[in-house]
Design a protein around this motif. Structure first.
Motif, PDB file in Angstrom:
ATOM      1  N   TYR A  81     -74.770 140.206 -13.829  1.00  0.00           N
ATOM      2  CA  TYR A  81     -74.743 139.152 -12.820  1.00  0.00           C
ATOM      3  C   TYR A  81     -73.312 138.924 -12.350  1.00  0.00           C
ATOM      4  O   TYR A  81     -72.397 138.767 -13.164  1.00  0.00           O
ATOM      5  CB  TYR A  81     -75.325 137.855 -13.383  1.00  0.00           C
ATOM      6  CG  TYR A  81     -76.829 137.877 -13.511  1.00  0.00           C
ATOM      7  CD1 TYR A  81     -77.634 137.213 -12.583  1.00  0.00           C
ATOM      8  CD2 TYR A  81     -77.449 138.573 -14.542  1.00  0.00           C
ATOM      9  CE1 TYR A  81     -79.015 137.242 -12.690  1.00  0.00           C
ATOM     10  CE2 TYR A  81     -78.832 138.617 -14.646  1.00  0.00           C
ATOM     11  CZ  TYR A  81     -79.607 137.950 -13.721  1.00  0.00           C
ATOM     12  OH  TYR A  81     -80.984 137.978 -13.819  1.00  0.00           O
ATOM     13  N   TYR A  82     -73.148 138.883 -11.027  1.00  0.00           N
ATOM     14  CA  TYR A  82     -71.849 138.690 -10.408  1.00  0.00           C
ATOM     15  C   TYR A  82     -71.865 137.470  -9.498  1.00  0.00           C
ATOM     16  O   TYR A  82     -72.861 137.192  -8.836  1.00  0.00           O
ATOM     17  CB  TYR A  82     -71.469 139.889  -9.536  1.00  0.00           C
ATOM     18  CG  TYR A  82     -71.395 141.215 -10.231  1.00  0.00           C
ATOM     19  CD1 TYR A  82     -70.195 141.668 -10.777  1.00  0.00           C
ATOM     20  CD2 TYR A  82     -72.509 142.042 -10.316  1.00  0.00           C
ATOM     21  CE1 TYR A  82     -70.119 142.899 -11.397  1.00  0.00           C
ATOM     22  CE2 TYR A  82     -72.437 143.274 -10.932  1.00  0.00           C
ATOM     23  CZ  TYR A  82     -71.244 143.700 -11.466  1.00  0.00           C
ATOM     24  OH  TYR A  82     -71.164 144.925 -12.076  1.00  0.00           O
ATOM     25  N   CYS A  83     -70.750 136.770  -9.432  1.00  0.00           N
ATOM     26  CA  CYS A  83     -70.549 135.825  -8.351  1.00  0.00           C
ATOM     27  C   CYS A  83     -69.552 136.430  -7.375  1.00  0.00           C
ATOM     28  O   CYS A  83     -68.730 137.270  -7.743  1.00  0.00           O
ATOM     29  CB  CYS A  83     -70.089 134.449  -8.841  1.00  0.00           C
ATOM     30  SG  CYS A  83     -68.628 134.398  -9.897  1.00  0.00           S
ATOM     31  N   ALA A  84     -69.650 136.028  -6.107  1.00  0.00           N
ATOM     32  CA  ALA A  84     -68.837 136.639  -5.069  1.00  0.00           C
ATOM     33  C   ALA A  84     -68.602 135.674  -3.920  1.00  0.00           C
ATOM     34  O   ALA A  84     -69.432 134.800  -3.651  1.00  0.00           O
ATOM     35  CB  ALA A  84     -69.513 137.906  -4.531  1.00  0.00           C
ATOM     36  N   ARG A  85     -67.481 135.839  -3.241  1.00  0.00           N
ATOM     37  CA  ARG A  85     -67.229 135.146  -1.984  1.00  0.00           C
ATOM     38  C   ARG A  85     -67.691 136.065  -0.868  1.00  0.00           C
ATOM     39  O   ARG A  85     -67.301 137.239  -0.830  1.00  0.00           O
ATOM     40  CB  ARG A  85     -65.748 134.810  -1.847  1.00  0.00           C
ATOM     41  CG  ARG A  85     -65.395 134.066  -0.557  1.00  0.00           C
ATOM     42  CD  ARG A  85     -63.961 133.548  -0.588  1.00  0.00           C
ATOM     43  NE  ARG A  85     -62.972 134.620  -0.581  1.00  0.00           N
ATOM     44  CZ  ARG A  85     -62.263 134.991   0.486  1.00  0.00           C
ATOM     45  NH1 ARG A  85     -62.431 134.372   1.652  1.00  0.00           N
ATOM     46  NH2 ARG A  85     -61.376 135.973   0.380  1.00  0.00           N
ATOM     47  N   THR A  86     -68.490 135.546   0.049  1.00  0.00           N
ATOM     48  CA  THR A  86     -69.052 136.357   1.127  1.00  0.00           C
ATOM     49  C   THR A  86     -68.830 135.685   2.472  1.00  0.00           C
ATOM     50  O   THR A  86     -68.545 134.493   2.556  1.00  0.00           O
ATOM     51  CB  THR A  86     -70.554 136.613   0.916  1.00  0.00           C
ATOM     52  OG1 THR A  86     -71.268 135.373   0.894  1.00  0.00           O
ATOM     53  CG2 THR A  86     -70.793 137.345  -0.405  1.00  0.00           C
ATOM     54  N   GLN A  87     -69.001 136.471   3.545  1.00  0.00           N
ATOM     55  CA  GLN A  87     -68.798 135.949   4.888  1.00  0.00           C
ATOM     56  C   GLN A  87     -70.039 135.289   5.470  1.00  0.00           C
ATOM     57  O   GLN A  87     -69.937 134.615   6.496  1.00  0.00           O
ATOM     58  CB  GLN A  87     -68.318 137.057   5.827  1.00  0.00           C
ATOM     59  CG  GLN A  87     -66.878 137.482   5.590  1.00  0.00           C
ATOM     60  CD  GLN A  87     -66.340 138.365   6.698  1.00  0.00           C
ATOM     61  OE1 GLN A  87     -67.078 139.137   7.300  1.00  0.00           O
ATOM     62  NE2 GLN A  87     -65.048 138.252   6.955  1.00  0.00           N
ATOM     63  N   GLY A  88     -71.175 135.494   4.839  1.00  0.00           N
ATOM     64  CA  GLY A  88     -72.402 134.895   5.322  1.00  0.00           C
ATOM     65  C   GLY A  88     -73.417 134.760   4.207  1.00  0.00           C
ATOM     66  O   GLY A  88     -73.228 135.302   3.114  1.00  0.00           O
ATOM     67  N   PRO A  89     -74.520 134.039   4.469  1.00  0.00           N
ATOM     68  CA  PRO A  89     -75.548 133.811   3.450  1.00  0.00           C
ATOM     69  C   PRO A  89     -76.715 134.776   3.556  1.00  0.00           C
ATOM     70  O   PRO A  89     -77.882 134.359   3.575  1.00  0.00           O
ATOM     71  CB  PRO A  89     -75.981 132.377   3.766  1.00  0.00           C
ATOM     72  CG  PRO A  89     -75.926 132.336   5.274  1.00  0.00           C
ATOM     73  CD  PRO A  89     -74.762 133.218   5.673  1.00  0.00           C
ATOM     74  N   TYR A  90     -76.417 136.067   3.608  1.00  0.00           N
ATOM     75  CA  TYR A  90     -77.441 137.081   3.769  1.00  0.00           C
ATOM     76  C   TYR A  90     -77.176 138.241   2.831  1.00  0.00           C
ATOM     77  O   TYR A  90     -76.057 138.445   2.363  1.00  0.00           O
ATOM     78  CB  TYR A  90     -77.492 137.573   5.215  1.00  0.00           C
ATOM     79  CG  TYR A  90     -77.628 136.466   6.223  1.00  0.00           C
ATOM     80  CD1 TYR A  90     -78.842 135.801   6.381  1.00  0.00           C
ATOM     81  CD2 TYR A  90     -76.548 136.061   6.994  1.00  0.00           C
ATOM     82  CE1 TYR A  90     -78.963 134.769   7.295  1.00  0.00           C
ATOM     83  CE2 TYR A  90     -76.670 135.035   7.907  1.00  0.00           C
ATOM     84  CZ  TYR A  90     -77.880 134.393   8.055  1.00  0.00           C
ATOM     85  OH  TYR A  90     -78.003 133.367   8.959  1.00  0.00           O
ATOM     86  N   SER A  91     -78.211 139.040   2.592  1.00  0.00           N
ATOM     87  CA  SER A  91     -78.081 140.156   1.663  1.00  0.00           C
ATOM     88  C   SER A  91     -77.072 141.198   2.138  1.00  0.00           C
ATOM     89  O   SER A  91     -76.482 141.898   1.318  1.00  0.00           O
ATOM     90  CB  SER A  91     -79.441 140.811   1.439  1.00  0.00           C
ATOM     91  OG  SER A  91     -79.957 141.335   2.651  1.00  0.00           O
ATOM     92  N   ASP A  92     -76.891 141.299   3.458  1.00  0.00           N
ATOM     93  CA  ASP A  92     -75.974 142.296   4.001  1.00  0.00           C
ATOM     94  C   ASP A  92     -74.629 141.719   4.421  1.00  0.00           C
ATOM     95  O   ASP A  92     -73.840 142.392   5.078  1.00  0.00           O
ATOM     96  CB  ASP A  92     -76.614 143.026   5.182  1.00  0.00           C
ATOM     97  CG  ASP A  92     -76.993 142.092   6.316  1.00  0.00           C
ATOM     98  OD1 ASP A  92     -77.390 142.608   7.387  1.00  0.00           O
ATOM     99  OD2 ASP A  92     -76.903 140.864   6.148  1.00  0.00           O
ATOM    100  N   SER A  93     -74.350 140.490   4.035  1.00  0.00           N
ATOM    101  CA  SER A  93     -73.066 139.884   4.377  1.00  0.00           C
ATOM    102  C   SER A  93     -71.927 140.584   3.649  1.00  0.00           C
ATOM    103  O   SER A  93     -72.079 141.038   2.511  1.00  0.00           O
ATOM    104  CB  SER A  93     -73.069 138.399   4.022  1.00  0.00           C
ATOM    105  OG  SER A  93     -73.995 137.685   4.806  1.00  0.00           O
ATOM    106  N   ARG A  94     -70.804 140.657   4.324  1.00  0.00           N
ATOM    107  CA  ARG A  94     -69.639 141.287   3.721  1.00  0.00           C
ATOM    108  C   ARG A  94     -69.205 140.519   2.477  1.00  0.00           C
ATOM    109  O   ARG A  94     -69.074 139.297   2.508  1.00  0.00           O
ATOM    110  CB  ARG A  94     -68.495 141.351   4.722  1.00  0.00           C
ATOM    111  CG  ARG A  94     -67.249 142.045   4.195  1.00  0.00           C
ATOM    112  CD  ARG A  94     -66.117 141.952   5.186  1.00  0.00           C
ATOM    113  NE  ARG A  94     -64.893 142.519   4.662  1.00  0.00           N
ATOM    114  CZ  ARG A  94     -63.691 142.335   5.170  1.00  0.00           C
ATOM    115  NH1 ARG A  94     -63.546 141.592   6.249  1.00  0.00           N
ATOM    116  NH2 ARG A  94     -62.630 142.894   4.616  1.00  0.00           N
TER     117      ARG A  94
END
Length: 122
Positions: free
Chosen positions: A95-108
């Motif tokens: 399990y990972y936590c991450a900062r992303t650019q959007g709330p979608y499975s394909d977000s950067r």
């Protein structure tokens, strides 16, 4: 220099709730316009985006997991959490936590924690 670190128990019994915490440093959970995601990878499988909490506190979930998943945050501690209910051995994963650019499975995905292994077993 955003850093994320997962923490929580490495072993969970079937039917119980998996609970993990991500501690963030070098960045704020409330900064526009970032999202804070949970992602997992089961053995032999690809990465699976589970859900996210946004800078405003709104949550988003993968539809396949929404019924069992809850994400929340504590802005005073700059932490966000994952709860996954009614776990089975198929939930065994890194399990990972991450900062992303959007709330979608394909977000950067911008930044990742090192990951934490969770095994579901009796």
């Amino acid at each position: 220099q955003v850093q994320l670190q997962e923490s929580g128990p490495g072993l969970v019994k079937p039917s119980q709730t998996l609970s993990l915490t991500c501690t963030v440093s070098g960045g704020s959970l409330t900064t526009n316009y970032y999202y804070w995601s949970w992602i997992r990878q089961a053995p032999g499988k690809g990465l699976e985006w589970m859900g996210a909490i946004g800078y405003s506190g709104v949550t988003y979930y993968n539809s396949s997991l929404e019924s069992r998943t809850s994400i929340s945050r504590d802005t005073s501690k700059n932490q966000f959490t994952l709860q996954l209910n009614s776990v089975t051995p198929e939930d065994t994963a890194m399990y990972y936590c991450a900062r992303t650019q959007g709330p979608y499975s394909d977000s950067r995905r911008l930044d990742w924690g090192q990951g934490t292994q969770v095994t579901v077993s009796s």
